[in-house]
Design a protein around this motif. Structure first.
Motif, short mmCIF file in Angstrom:
data_model
loop_
_atom_site.label_atom_id
_atom_site.label_comp_id
_atom_site.label_asym_id
_atom_site.label_seq_id
_atom_site.Cartn_x
_atom_site.Cartn_y
_atom_site.Cartn_z
N ARG A 113 -37.90 -16.12 36.95
CA ARG A 113 -36.92 -16.55 37.96
C ARG A 113 -35.71 -17.21 37.31
NH1 ARG A 113 -39.24 -21.39 40.27
NH2 ARG A 113 -38.23 -22.23 38.41
N TYR A 136 -35.95 -12.00 39.63
CA TYR A 136 -36.57 -12.44 40.88
C TYR A 136 -37.69 -11.50 41.34
CZ TYR A 136 -32.54 -15.53 41.11
OH TYR A 136 -31.59 -16.47 40.82
N SER A 179 -40.68 -12.17 39.27
CA SER A 179 -41.18 -13.49 39.64
C SER A 179 -42.00 -13.41 40.92
CB SER A 179 -40.01 -14.46 39.82
OG SER A 179 -40.47 -15.74 40.21
N ASP A 212 -43.02 -19.43 47.70
CA ASP A 212 -42.11 -19.27 46.56
C ASP A 212 -41.94 -17.79 46.19
OD1 ASP A 212 -41.85 -22.00 46.44
OD2 ASP A 212 -43.31 -22.27 44.81
N ALA A 215 -38.41 -15.64 45.99
CA ALA A 215 -38.04 -14.79 44.85
C ALA A 215 -37.78 -13.36 45.32
CB ALA A 215 -39.14 -14.82 43.80
#
Length: 898
Positions: A372, A377, A380, A403, A407
């Protein structure tokens, strides 16, 4: 030798030839396994002559390791990083593990710039095999570059198996060989009866790899037709199954380790721990199944890996993963948790896990954080999703899923983000803080890509100032005035501060309270303290609700400048919505168009549907100002097709406004009047009070032109209320023009227009006022006084590219007794929108590197555009270019020297 590939070779040669001449491009070679894509890539690498070659191969075992493919492709040219603009340089350094950092768009632009540097001076061929297994972070960056190679000397070829979508890059299907070419291939390797050849080609669909491997397994009697062919023929992963089974045990162990991780050092250490020596790897190579290249073990074909993987039981595979994790930890020492080795270790631990394990989940979460921080992203999100599956604690699992959703959202995967968020809600239980975070993210996702009305509902339920601000923003997108008033009232309970004052001030202003403008002024007084792009956008909203469109536009432009040079965390397409609108309101439609074209492309890549609608709507307005009817209608309809079902009233109203402006510019006053009237009546989800307010001067002009003075006077009364607290000169100029339009006294009207001309700072709006005054003077039989105003208006319209308005001014000028053709527009009219933006940044004193950083281009692309700009304008220096741009931006003298 390649058989039967004349068409494919011609396409590759054409791509490389164009790149050599400075018109680069990309091509996807798409086909099933074994059809010959790798052979075509090898041929492409050999056809470029002196052009250097960069290459990478997607490896299934590394598909979750962020930037693995970029490491392969860019390591040979990492020494050129110093030539990049600093933000791009740091982003690429971070992706390559060289201690830099960056985000998604900066990284992608940096990859493009680095490839452009590597292409000087001979050009460059870049080949990527097995693109379907390239990690998401690398794939995003490479595709960003692939779609922007038009001015670079780069030929990029991507080989893809299956139906993986590769947006924006043309594809070439690589099918099986036609029968004559397949027969020729077979003849080169063995003596085969004609009937057998024909049967083999039919059964393998002309797949070259299947043909070669099948023939190797047939007996002489089968080849000459004395015995029947086996049924079925070996195919798919079975092509190499016998060869894998025939390997000695130790060689098969090494093969499995290599199938799970292609890193030579890791495979060698794991083999040594198992008591297997180098001889096993030599045997694997001798069997023709794999080869050692640099620091990697690569299988001859992806199906070899499949055969090795399938030959091992799940338990044996888990043990091999555990061994690879152990030696990754042992070999990297203290670095194991801090880089690529740490990421490999985490993924192997996860593959070896039989159930929830917080230690393994934590290692994967840390790997996700590293991806990240460098802009990876998508990777991630993948790591966090797997970490959540291995997390025993429900609340920690919910937090990791949340989270992962963030991402995925920032990585341009809104659908995946929504699914992850729904799963996070299931595990969050009654934890209020986590539930609030999940709800806020859900609201933001809806606002970006779903229903803005649903975003209002979700975000309004929150109790924090941040959620209330997001709810106010969502309500503004919908155009729901009642919700904005209620949200503003709730915000008043929070301590005084910039954000609180804006949210509360907007609500109070919309409800007609006297303290609303005071709160907004107090917030704007703190503009000097602002640092983030989002804060400047809130300041933009404050100025807008004060009726100061010019100040609002200025603040939006500042938001754009901040966003381009700071951590944008994927939100640049959204910021550019407001920057493009600001440029248009400031009277620079060409610049506005260029920004929306960039924003539209980025929004589509990011999956932000509602932002796509915003840029389409703005492009429709720009087309209307240019009189491009078909383009205006197309963009408006595309915007409405997204905005109406998503209840994004702000963007739907701008698209409707574009159609009204198209009619007004073309002199269809009655049609324009009907459209503007409908815009006023449109409710939340289809209309918007800000668009109604900003379009009122146009509505009044259309009503007067249509002969409906009563509607014009009613609109003026509303506009006077909306503008009561506006203090800028431009806002007073527009109000003076509106009053002049409905004035029953010809003398008062002319004085009102003259007052507006003295106040105008916007050259486009000044030209419109000058045109209206010139028309009044000519019809009052004062042509000599009319001509200077009409002449100045005509020149300003031509400068802005507003051709319908220029034609109207020219017709009035001829009616006022001035003969001759319309004067030519600015020399800058010959520039494309992208060239015009570069010219403007040159005028601001920016270097090519700085311009490249602003526009996500390579410095060489900027220089290429300047090379094209100079001869178009008949100049040869940046100083001359800056002088032309400054003259264009300077307000035209439309006062007629009054």
């Amino acid at each position: 030798m390649l058989y039967g590939r004349e068409a494919e070779i011609a396409a590759i040669d054409e791509l490389i030839s164009r790149a050599r001449d400075g018109a680069g491009g990309a091509l996807v070679l798409r086909g099933e396994a074994g059809v010959g894509k790798t052979a075509l890539l090898d041929l492409a690498a050999s056809r470029g002559g002196p052009m250097p070659v960069l290459g990478a191969t997607g490896v299934e075992a590394e598909s979750d390791l962020a930037f693995a493919a970029l490491h392969q492709a860019l390591r040979p040219v990492a020494g050129l990083l110093d030539a990049l603009p600093e933000p791009q340089r740091e982003a690429v350094r971070g992706a390559l593990g060289l201690a830099g950092s960056g985000d998604r768009f900066l990284l992608a632009a940096g990859v493009l710039s680095l490839l452009a540097e590597a292409a000087a001076p001979e050009g460059l061929v870049c080949v990527v095999d097995d693109f379907q297994w390239v990690d998401r972070a690398s794939a995003d960056a490479l595709l960003f570059a692939a779609r922007r190679l038009g001015t670079e000397r780069i030929a990029m070829l991507l080989a893809v198996r299956g139906d993986l979508p590769v947006k924006g890059v043309p594809s070439l299907e690589v099918g099986g060989l036609p029968e004559p070419a397949a027969a020729e291939l077979l003849d080169a390797g063995a003596t085969i009866a004609a009937g057998v050849k024909q049967r083999l080609v039919a059964l393998t669909a002309g797949n070259p790899l299947a043909l070669r491997e099948t023939v190797r397994r047939l007996s002489p009697a089968q080849l000459d037709g004395r015995e029947p062919l086996p049924d079925p023929l070996p195919g798919g992963s079975r092509l190499f199954g016998e060869q894998v089974t025939a390997l000695p045990d130790e060689a098969r162990q090494v093969a499995l380790l290599a199938a799970l991780d292609g890193d030579l050092g890791l495979v060698s250490r794991a083999a040594a721990r198992l008591g297997v020596g180098r001889e096993a790897l030599d045997e694997l190579e001798a069997a023709g199944l794999a080869r050692v290249t640099g620091a990697s073990v690569r299988f001859r074909h992806p199906l070899v890996r499949s055969a090795v993987y399938e030959s091992a039981t799940p338990a044996v595979r888990r043990d091999a993963h555990a061994m690879l994790a152990a030696v990754a930890d042992e070999g990297a020492g203290e670095r194991a948790e801090g880089g690529a080795e740490g990421d490999r270790r985490a993924w192997h631990l996860a593959a070896a896990a039989l159930g929830p394990d917080e230690a393994v989940a934590g290692a994967l979460a840390r790997a996700a954080a590293r991806a990240r921080d460098c802009g990876g992203y998508g990777d991630s999100a993948t790591a966090l999703t797997r970490a959540a599956e291995l997390t025993p604690d429900p609340l920690i699992r919910a937090a990791r899923l949340k989270d992962a959703a963030v991402a995925a959202w920032l990585g341009g995967l809104p659908g995946r983000a929504e699914s992850l968020l729904a799963e996070a809600r299931e595990h969050a239980g009654n934890d209020a803080a986590l539930g609030t975070e999940i709800a806020q993210l859900r609201g933001r996702l809806e606002l970006n890509s779903g229903s803005a009305a649903e975003a209002v509902r979700v975000l309004s339920a929150g109790g924090s100032l941040g959620m209330l601000a997001d709810a106010s923003e969502a309500a503004s997108y919908v155009g729901d005035t009642a919700a904005m008033i209620e949200i503003g009232r709730r915000a008043e309970a929070y301590p005084e501060g910039f954000l609180r004052d804006v949210v509360a001030g907007i609500g109070a202003a919309l409800s007609g309270r006297d303290d609303g403008p005071e709160l907004l002024r107090r917030a704007l007084a703190r503009t000097g303290e602002l640092r983030e792009a989002a804060e400047f956008l809130w300041a933009t909203a404050a100025a807008s609700y004060l009726g100061e469109a010019d100040l609002s536009a200025e603040l939006a432009a500042r938001a754009g400048r901040v966003a381009r040079v700071s951590g944008m965390t994927g939100q640049l397409p959204v910021v550019l919505e407001f920057v493009a609108t600001a440029e248009r309101i400031a009277g620079r439609p060409a610049e506005s168009r260029a920004i929306s074209e960039e924003g539209l492309e980025l929004a589509r890549e990011a999956g932000y549907a509602n932002t796509v609608a915003a840029h389409l709507a703005n492009l429709a307005v720009c087309a209307a100002l240019r009189g491009e009817e078909e383009t205006c209608r197309r963009h408006a309809q595309e915007a409405l097709a997204i905005a109406l079902p998503h209840r994004v009233g702000l963007r739907a109203s701008v698209a409707a406004y574009a159609l009204g402006m198209l009619d007004l510019g073309l002199g269809r006053y009655a049609a324009a009047h009907d459209r503007f009237t409908a815009l006023v009546a449109a409710g939340p989800g289809a209309g918007h009070p800000t668009t109604v307010w900003r379009s009122t001067p146009d509505r009044i002009e259309a009503a007067v032109g249509a002969g409906d003075l009563e509607s014009a006077r009613t609109a003026l009364q509303a506009y006077e209320q909306w503008s009561a607290h506006a203090a800028t000169a431009e806002s007073r100029a527009l109000l003076a023009r509106c009053r002049a339009l409905v004035s029953p006294s010809e003398e008062d009207a002319q004085e009102g227009f003259a007052e507006a001309l003295r106040l105008h700072a916007n050259p486009y709006e000044a030209a419109r006022t000058g045109l209206l005054l010139g028309e009044r003077l000519r019809r009052a039989h004062r042509p000599a006084e009319a001509r200077p105003h009409l002449r100045a208006a005509l020149e300003a319209f031509r400068q802005a590219g507003a051709e319908p308005w220029a034609r109207r001014a020219h017709a009035e000028l001829r009616a006022a007794g001035e003969s001759g053709e319309a004067p030519a527009g600015s020399a800058l009219d010959a520039l494309t929108p992208q060239e015009l933006r570069i010219a403007g940044l040159v005028a601001d004193g920016l270097s090519s590197k700085e311009i490249a950083a602003r526009l996500f281009l390579s410095p060489r692309t900027v220089e290429y555009h300047l090379y094209k700009i100079y001869p178009k304008l008949g100049i040869g220096t940046r100083t001359e270019l800056a002088r032309l741009v400054v003259l264009r931006k300077a307000p035209a003298d439309v006062t007629g020297n009054l």
